[in-house]
Design a protein around this motif. Sequence first.
Motif, PDB file in Angstrom:
ATOM      1  N   MET A 187       0.845  -1.195   0.000  1.00 31.21           N
ATOM      2  CA  MET A 187       0.000   0.000   0.000  1.00 31.21           C
ATOM      3  C   MET A 187       0.882   1.247   0.000  1.00 31.21           C
ATOM      4  O   MET A 187       1.951   1.267   0.616  1.00 31.21           O
ATOM      5  N   LYS A 188       0.418   2.294  -0.696  1.00 32.63           N
ATOM      6  CA  LYS A 188       1.160   3.548  -0.780  1.00 32.63           C
ATOM      7  C   LYS A 188       0.585   4.578   0.200  1.00 32.63           C
ATOM      8  O   LYS A 188      -0.625   4.620   0.455  1.00 32.63           O
ATOM      9  N   PHE A 189       1.473   5.423   0.712  1.00 33.76           N
ATOM     10  CA  PHE A 189       1.048   6.482   1.620  1.00 33.76           C
ATOM     11  C   PHE A 189       2.151   7.532   1.688  1.00 33.76           C
ATOM     12  O   PHE A 189       3.128   7.481   0.920  1.00 33.76           O
ATOM     13  N   GLU A 190       2.025   8.498   2.581  1.00 29.95           N
ATOM     14  CA  GLU A 190       3.032   9.541   2.777  1.00 29.95           C
ATOM     15  C   GLU A 190       3.494   9.495   4.226  1.00 29.95           C
ATOM     16  O   GLU A 190       2.685   9.293   5.135  1.00 29.95           O
ATOM     17  N   ALA A 191       4.796   9.660   4.428  1.00 32.28           N
ATOM     18  CA  ALA A 191       5.327   9.532   5.788  1.00 32.28           C
ATOM     19  C   ALA A 191       6.452  10.524   6.036  1.00 32.28           C
ATOM     20  O   ALA A 191       7.246  10.827   5.139  1.00 32.28           O
ATOM     21  N   VAL A 192       6.520  11.009   7.261  1.00 36.03           N
ATOM     22  CA  VAL A 192       7.617  11.872   7.684  1.00 36.03           C
ATOM     23  C   VAL A 192       8.899  11.039   7.732  1.00 36.03           C
ATOM     24  O   VAL A 192       8.890   9.897   8.206  1.00 36.03           O
ATOM     25  N   ALA A 213       5.893   6.803   0.338  1.00 35.11           N
ATOM     26  CA  ALA A 213       6.308   5.583   1.035  1.00 35.11           C
ATOM     27  C   ALA A 213       5.410   4.407   0.669  1.00 35.11           C
ATOM     28  O   ALA A 213       4.307   4.569   0.133  1.00 35.11           O
ATOM     29  N   THR A 214       5.924   3.218   0.991  1.00 29.65           N
ATOM     30  CA  THR A 214       5.220   1.969   0.737  1.00 29.65           C
ATOM     31  C   THR A 214       5.260   1.113   1.988  1.00 29.65           C
ATOM     32  O   THR A 214       6.262   1.108   2.712  1.00 29.65           O
ATOM     33  N   VAL A 215       4.176   0.371   2.229  1.00 32.29           N
ATOM     34  CA  VAL A 215       4.163  -0.575   3.340  1.00 32.29           C
ATOM     35  C   VAL A 215       4.988  -1.792   2.924  1.00 32.29           C
ATOM     36  O   VAL A 215       4.610  -2.532   2.011  1.00 32.29           O
ATOM     37  N   PHE A 235      10.746   4.026   1.957  1.00 34.75           N
ATOM     38  CA  PHE A 235      10.661   5.229   1.136  1.00 34.75           C
ATOM     39  C   PHE A 235      11.001   4.870  -0.310  1.00 34.75           C
ATOM     40  O   PHE A 235      12.095   4.380  -0.593  1.00 34.75           O
ATOM     41  N   ASP A 236      10.059   5.125  -1.194  1.00 31.44           N
ATOM     42  CA  ASP A 236      10.187   4.692  -2.580  1.00 31.44           C
ATOM     43  C   ASP A 236      11.456   5.217  -3.236  1.00 31.44           C
ATOM     44  O   ASP A 236      11.736   6.420  -3.207  1.00 31.44           O
ATOM     45  N   GLY A 237      12.209   4.307  -3.839  1.00 29.17           N
ATOM     46  CA  GLY A 237      13.442   4.653  -4.542  1.00 29.17           C
ATOM     47  C   GLY A 237      14.681   4.595  -3.671  1.00 29.17           C
ATOM     48  O   GLY A 237      15.799   4.611  -4.179  1.00 29.17           O
ATOM     49  N   TRP A 238      14.490   4.530  -2.355  1.00 30.74           N
ATOM     50  CA  TRP A 238      15.616   4.504  -1.431  1.00 30.74           C
ATOM     51  C   TRP A 238      15.981   3.072  -1.054  1.00 30.74           C
ATOM     52  O   TRP A 238      15.190   2.148  -1.215  1.00 30.74           O
ATOM     53  N   HIS A 291       0.545   9.422   6.824  1.00 27.43           N
ATOM     54  CA  HIS A 291      -0.622  10.090   6.251  1.00 27.43           C
ATOM     55  C   HIS A 291      -1.057   9.389   4.964  1.00 27.43           C
ATOM     56  O   HIS A 291      -0.228   8.760   4.284  1.00 27.43           O
ATOM     57  N   PRO A 292      -2.319   9.507   4.604  1.00 31.23           N
ATOM     58  CA  PRO A 292      -2.793   8.897   3.357  1.00 31.23           C
ATOM     59  C   PRO A 292      -2.231   9.623   2.136  1.00 31.23           C
ATOM     60  O   PRO A 292      -1.818  10.788   2.217  1.00 31.23           O
TER      61      PRO A 292
END
Length: 386
Positions: A212-217, A228-230, A242-245, A261-262
Amino acid sequence: MKLEGIDPRHPSVFCVLSVAEVCGVRLRLHFDGYSECFDFWINNDSPDVQPVGWCEKTNRKLHPPKGYKEEAFNWASYLKVCKAQSAPKNLFKIQNTTITPSGFRIGMKLEAVDRKNPSLICVASVTDIIDNRFLVHFDNWDDTYDYWCDANSPYIHPVGWCQEQGKPLTPPQGYHDPENFSWKKYLEELGATSAPARAFKMRPPHGFQVNMKFEAVDKRNPLLIRVATVADTDDQRIKIHFDGWSHNYDYWLDADHPDIHPAGWCAKTHHSLQPPLNSQGFVASLTPGGCPTPGCVGIGHIKGARYTGHHRKCPTPDCNGSGHITGKYTTHHRLSGCPLAEQNQLKVKIDPQDDEMSTDNKSVLPFVHRKRTKHQNRLTRPAKYL
């Protein structure tokens, strides 16, 4: 703007704070009188911040700014001296004043997971209550291990839970007979009561699934929120990628943590969102004078908000960032330190003065001393408890 709030490093302490930066609905808060190195980010609806005067109204101790004595501090005078204003009460999350009592009371005992040493379950007490949250304190340890939670937290258990589950229980620090700790005897010695089993609630499943995709600090650089991804889940937590990292930067976080965050949250709240890292991001980070960490563009600093960046490229044309006008440093990233800059050609080299280190010592050490307790560092507990 001024306000009152909980010190995240010492959850039992309420301090005088200032809003240092606003980004969307996130705030960077500053401890008045102390170094920016201690600044922290928080959402504007956090229950950890309160309007000016809240501590006095609720009979709680307010830690004053550096240089002020607790008994002499007065908000009206302080605001006048600072020529500042208090944050309006309507900006704070309205707390529910009709909350049904959870069954927890100050002084009650329980068993709780040490969040900094999750393999340990320890003897703990309820030491404060605000609305539906209460503060968990580990008996005879300092407050750096305290944390706020509610009745459905998966990290708290009723007295006797460890014995029922066949798990070891860590007794209070310095307990006279740790090998034969008995809840019955301990409660009798203190004249204390245990939190009733009915007060503990089960937390419902979080619903997150892998991919699942979302946004994270980014906890390493909390100024930034990334795509970000779960990557994995357990009963109460999700593993953030964190996507790409690199997966080396993955970490676990509670599923209800305020730093996740969503998708679309940043756009909705007008907060910048760091896109997934691609090959261009890696190339950009490797430019002369840039941070050598792959993918990093030099935003943020390990010392916190005192510095907005690190390893920035010198703006002088054709300068690769080598050398420094004072001769003290091997590199530079600002025009003021560039030995090739035209404005610096007439400057005379002077003996270097360690001004920055001196400033650090003056600003950081008093703050650390302020927070020291009479208890020893918890990490120095006897090896048999680790």
